[in-house]
Design a protein around this motif. Structure first.
Motif, PDB file in Angstrom:
ATOM      1  N   ILE A   1       0.848  -1.181  -0.131  1.00 20.65           N
ATOM      2  CA  ILE A   1      -0.044  -0.105  -0.099  1.00 20.65           C
ATOM      3  C   ILE A   1       0.888   1.305  -0.218  1.00 20.65           C
ATOM      4  O   ILE A   1       0.648   2.140  -0.825  1.00 20.65           O
ATOM      5  N   SER A   2       1.992   1.094   0.906  1.00 19.45           N
ATOM      6  CA  SER A   2       2.834   2.481   0.860  1.00 19.45           C
ATOM      7  C   SER A   2       3.493   2.796  -0.579  1.00 19.45           C
ATOM      8  O   SER A   2       3.562   3.704  -0.937  1.00 19.45           O
ATOM      9  N   ARG A   3       4.026   1.626  -1.204  1.00 16.06           N
ATOM     10  CA  ARG A   3       4.787   1.877  -2.382  1.00 16.06           C
ATOM     11  C   ARG A   3       3.598   2.344  -3.534  1.00 16.06           C
ATOM     12  O   ARG A   3       3.861   3.142  -4.421  1.00 16.06           O
ATOM     13  N   ASN A   4       2.376   1.569  -3.494  1.00 14.70           N
ATOM     14  CA  ASN A   4       1.353   2.029  -4.366  1.00 14.70           C
ATOM     15  C   ASN A   4       1.152   3.545  -4.258  1.00 14.70           C
ATOM     16  O   ASN A   4       0.728   4.477  -5.021  1.00 14.70           O
ATOM     17  N   ALA A   5       1.093   3.992  -2.784  1.00 12.86           N
ATOM     18  CA  ALA A   5       0.634   5.254  -2.501  1.00 12.86           C
ATOM     19  C   ALA A   5       1.539   6.247  -3.248  1.00 12.86           C
ATOM     20  O   ALA A   5       1.167   7.357  -3.835  1.00 12.86           O
ATOM     21  N   LEU A   6       2.925   6.143  -3.088  1.00 12.56           N
ATOM     22  CA  LEU A   6       3.865   6.970  -3.657  1.00 12.56           C
ATOM     23  C   LEU A   6       3.788   7.000  -5.132  1.00 12.56           C
ATOM     24  O   LEU A   6       4.190   7.796  -5.729  1.00 12.56           O
ATOM     25  N   ALA A   7       3.642   5.893  -5.653  1.00 12.60           N
ATOM     26  CA  ALA A   7       3.403   5.654  -7.080  1.00 12.60           C
ATOM     27  C   ALA A   7       2.225   6.381  -7.783  1.00 12.60           C
ATOM     28  O   ALA A   7       2.414   7.098  -8.834  1.00 12.60           O
TER      29      ALA A   7
END
Length: 156
Positions: free
Chosen positions: A139-145
């Motif tokens: 979720i964190s990596r997707n949020a920054l993407a």
């Protein structure tokens, strides 16, 4: 534009004062000129698949008495009450019986940083953290993407 990178929390972050040796802390960053508030609004606007995971979490943890709602607050980003905000950093989150957590969104030198701090209060918190960690990372990596994609669109 570079991809999302694992990094350390910038030294100026107010979260640094909370971190104890046994606490969980992670931090990712991406190129972006968005303000902390604008980035936090994107980060906490979960896509449908992440909202579905939160619903599953609520069902699974309900028998253990874990809260499925965030506490009421005048100012929120997504589900999370805003604890503090400056031109540099927005910190949001809350304390629960099993753990205390905060997310920090920092805008510095053309990068947005997303850090998560978790202090577990008991064995239930430790088990919970281990169980959700793979989903948290996703979720964190997707949020920054999504921050990178929106920033890229607004810079055209």
């Amino acid at each position: 534009m570079k991809k999302i990178t694992i990094t350390t929390l910038p030294l100026q972050s107010a979260l640094n004062d909370r971190v104890k040796p046994t606490d969980f802390m992670d931090c990712y960053s991406v190129e972006s000129d968005l303000s902390p508030r604008d980035a936090a609004e994107i980060i906490t606007n979960f896509p449908a698949w992440a909202r579905f995971l939160v619903k599953i979490r609520n069902v699974v943890t309900a028998p253990f008495g874990l809260s499925s709602d965030s506490p009421p607050a005048i100012d929120k980003v997504g589900l999370f009450p805003v604890e503090s905000e400056s031109h540099y950093e927005l910190i949001a989150g809350f304390n629960d019986k099993h753990l205390d957590f905060r997310v920090s969104v920092i805008s510095e030198n053309g990068r947005v940083f997303l850090a998560t701090w978790v202090h577990t209060n008991n064995i239930d918190g430790q088990i919970y953290l281990k169980a959700i960690l793979p989903f948290h990372i996703l979720i964190s990596r997707n949020a920054l993407a999504r921050v990178r994609a929106i920033n890229k669109d607004t810079c055209r």
